[in-house]
Design an enzyme around this catalytic site. Structure first.
Site, mmCIF file in Angstrom:
data_model
loop_
_atom_site.group_PDB
_atom_site.id
_atom_site.type_symbol
_atom_site.label_atom_id
_atom_site.label_comp_id
_atom_site.label_asym_id
_atom_site.label_seq_id
_atom_site.Cartn_x
_atom_site.Cartn_y
_atom_site.Cartn_z
ATOM 1 N N SER A 152 28.848 37.506 82.623
ATOM 2 C CA SER A 152 28.526 38.885 83.012
ATOM 3 C C SER A 152 29.191 39.198 84.348
ATOM 4 C CB SER A 152 27.016 39.057 83.184
ATOM 5 O OG SER A 152 26.735 40.321 83.769
ATOM 6 N N TYR A 166 19.202 35.810 86.525
ATOM 7 C CA TYR A 166 20.268 36.253 85.608
ATOM 8 C C TYR A 166 21.645 36.162 86.262
ATOM 9 C CZ TYR A 166 22.859 39.279 82.370
ATOM 10 O OH TYR A 166 23.770 39.786 81.472
HETATM 11 N N1 LIG Z 1 24.831 44.688 77.323
HETATM 12 C C1 LIG Z 1 25.384 44.540 78.502
HETATM 13 O O1 LIG Z 1 25.614 45.514 79.221
HETATM 14 C C2 LIG Z 1 25.777 43.165 78.998
HETATM 15 C C3 LIG Z 1 26.496 43.072 80.193
HETATM 16 C C4 LIG Z 1 26.892 41.830 80.640
HETATM 17 C C5 LIG Z 1 26.596 40.696 79.902
HETATM 18 N N2 LIG Z 1 25.880 40.810 78.759
HETATM 19 C C6 LIG Z 1 25.607 39.570 78.007
HETATM 20 O O2 LIG Z 1 25.969 39.738 76.662
HETATM 21 C C7 LIG Z 1 25.132 38.923 75.840
HETATM 22 C C8 LIG Z 1 24.490 39.786 74.747
HETATM 23 O O3 LIG Z 1 23.681 40.749 75.398
HETATM 24 P P1 LIG Z 1 23.194 42.102 74.718
HETATM 25 O O4 LIG Z 1 23.251 43.141 75.750
HETATM 26 O O5 LIG Z 1 23.867 42.310 73.414
HETATM 27 O O6 LIG Z 1 21.650 41.728 74.521
HETATM 28 P P2 LIG Z 1 20.603 42.023 73.369
HETATM 29 O O7 LIG Z 1 20.863 43.315 72.711
HETATM 30 O O8 LIG Z 1 19.278 41.794 73.979
HETATM 31 O O9 LIG Z 1 20.915 40.855 72.295
HETATM 32 C C9 LIG Z 1 20.587 39.541 72.582
HETATM 33 C C10 LIG Z 1 20.787 38.707 71.346
HETATM 34 O O10 LIG Z 1 20.388 37.347 71.631
HETATM 35 C C11 LIG Z 1 19.339 36.945 70.716
HETATM 36 N N3 LIG Z 1 18.440 36.018 71.424
HETATM 37 C C12 LIG Z 1 17.616 36.300 72.471
HETATM 38 N N4 LIG Z 1 16.925 35.206 72.814
HETATM 39 C C13 LIG Z 1 17.318 34.195 71.961
HETATM 40 C C14 LIG Z 1 16.958 32.831 71.815
HETATM 41 N N5 LIG Z 1 16.041 32.241 72.609
HETATM 42 N N6 LIG Z 1 17.560 32.114 70.825
HETATM 43 C C15 LIG Z 1 18.485 32.697 70.019
HETATM 44 N N7 LIG Z 1 18.871 33.986 70.117
HETATM 45 C C16 LIG Z 1 18.283 34.730 71.080
HETATM 46 C C17 LIG Z 1 18.684 38.272 70.309
HETATM 47 O O11 LIG Z 1 17.979 38.203 69.062
HETATM 48 P P3 LIG Z 1 16.408 37.767 68.996
HETATM 49 O O12 LIG Z 1 15.676 38.606 69.985
HETATM 50 O O13 LIG Z 1 16.011 37.985 67.572
HETATM 51 O O14 LIG Z 1 16.399 36.316 69.331
HETATM 52 C C18 LIG Z 1 19.921 39.143 70.168
HETATM 53 O O15 LIG Z 1 20.602 38.850 68.963
HETATM 54 C C19 LIG Z 1 24.119 38.278 76.769
HETATM 55 O O16 LIG Z 1 24.556 36.989 77.140
HETATM 56 C C20 LIG Z 1 24.143 39.187 77.984
HETATM 57 O O17 LIG Z 1 23.741 38.540 79.160
HETATM 58 C C21 LIG Z 1 25.456 42.010 78.286
#
Ligand SMILES: NC(=O)c1ccc[n+]([C@@H]2O[C@H](COP(=O)([O-])OP(=O)(O)OC[C@H]3O[C@@H](n4cnc5c(N)ncnc54)[C@H](OP(=O)(O)O)[C@@H]3O)[C@@H](O)[C@H]2O)c1
Length: 267
Positions: A152, A166
């Site tokens: 991130s 985080y």
């Molecule tokens: N969106 C952004 O702006 C952003 C920016 C920078 C970095 N990121 C990074 O991108 C990645 C994806 O983020 P996102 O924004 O798409 O988040 P999100 O919508 O919350 O999706 C998270 C995913 O991870 C799964 N997950 C959560 N806890 C888990 C566990 N203990 N075991 C297995 N799966 C798990 C969730 O499904 P379940 O809840 O069913 O487990 C979901 O599929 C993350 O690493 C995040 O830090 C996101």
């Protein structure tokens, strides 16, 4: 130099943790649209199965759901055992599952520290350890396997929100990436990280009440990320074109890191 030779991922076997929604789903869509066989994993069985079904139908390509909680070794072992039933090799591992926790410094909880560190850092290390033999299986210097870790920009810039564990965890993801890249390149496994900026998702949405207008305006590109932005970069890193890029953390943020400290309102 043909585009298919440079960027093609057809028939590649891809595993994406956290593939049921958000950034993981965006990346899964990109690989499926280009003929890869994609496995997605997340905790909620119903959601993971539903996304796999929806994406398989939309892209007419095979997307398989393997639900598991990978925040500890039991869950990682379960994911491995179930994956191994389908496939005994893996071309591309995408460690995307992540969690965030926000709390003021004076009352930041141990739960908020452990939950984020366990999923965002520990699980990536042990996922790689567990899947190493499958990644090595078909790999050659001409056809190296790939690991893509999702970090991130909060692991690069000091974040605005009080999300201590985080941002520290994401910085560790970037370091883990270069440390393991140095170790694994001799085994023909290429490890890189992507540091996303803001992408619409449950994680980011809950921080901004699903109104992305303010963060769009604050972004040098005037918008939040789109599926093409993140899927395109992941495909580059997974393809022939990305074969000489090793141990990097590449931002995908519309210019936020590049503009840190630069006041856009003066332009
Ligand atoms: N969106 C952004 O702006 C952003 C920016 C920078 C970095 N990121 C990074 O991108 C990645 C994806 O983020 P996102 O924004 O798409 O988040 P999100 O919508 O919350 O999706 C998270 C995913 O991870 C799964 N997950 C959560 N806890 C888990 C566990 N203990 N075991 C297995 N799966 C798990 C969730 O499904 P379940 O809840 O069913 O487990 C979901 O599929 C993350 O690493 C995040 O830090 C996101």
């Amino acid at each position: 130099m043909n585009i298919n030779n440079l960027f093609g991922v057809k028939d590649k076997v891809v595993l994406i943790t956290g593939g049921s929604r958000g950034i993981g789903e965006m990346i899964a869509s990109g690989f499926l649209a280009n003929g890869a066989k994609v496995y997605i994993s997340s905790r909620k069985i119903k959601d993971c199965d539903a996304t796999a079904k929806r994406l398989s139908e939309k892209y007419e390509s095979e997307c398989i759901s393997i639900p598991a909680d990978i925040s500890d070794l039991n869950g990682i072992n379960k994911l491995f055992t179930n994956f191994d039933k389908y496939n005994n090799n893996l071309d591309i591992l995408i460690n995307n599952a992540g969690a965030v926790w926000g709390e003021p410094l004076h009352k930041f909880s141990e739960d908020g520290w452990d939950k984020v560190m366990d999923l965002n850092v520990k699980s990536i290390f042990f996922m790689i350890q567990k899947f190493l033999d499958l990644l090595k299986k078909n790999t050659t210097s001409d056809n190296p396997a790939r690991i893509i870790n999702i970090g991130s920009i909060d692991g690069i810039n000091t974040p605005y929100y009080e999300n201590y564990s985080y941002s520290i965890a994401k910085s560790a993801v970037h370091k883990l990436t270069s440390v393991l890249a140095a170790k694994l390149i001799k085994d023909n496994i290429i490890c890189n990280a992507i540091a996303p900026g803001p992408f619409p998702s449950k994680m980011l949405g809950s921080a901004v009440e699903h109104d992305y207008s303010v963060i769009s305006k604050k972004n040098p590109s005037g918008r939040v990320g789109m599926p093409e932005d993140i899927a395109g970069l992941a495909i580059f890193l997974a393809s022939r074109a990305g074969q000489y890029t090793v141990g990097e953390t590449i931002t995908c943020d519309g210019g936020l890191v590049a503009s840190a400290g630069h006041d856009l309102t003066n332009d």
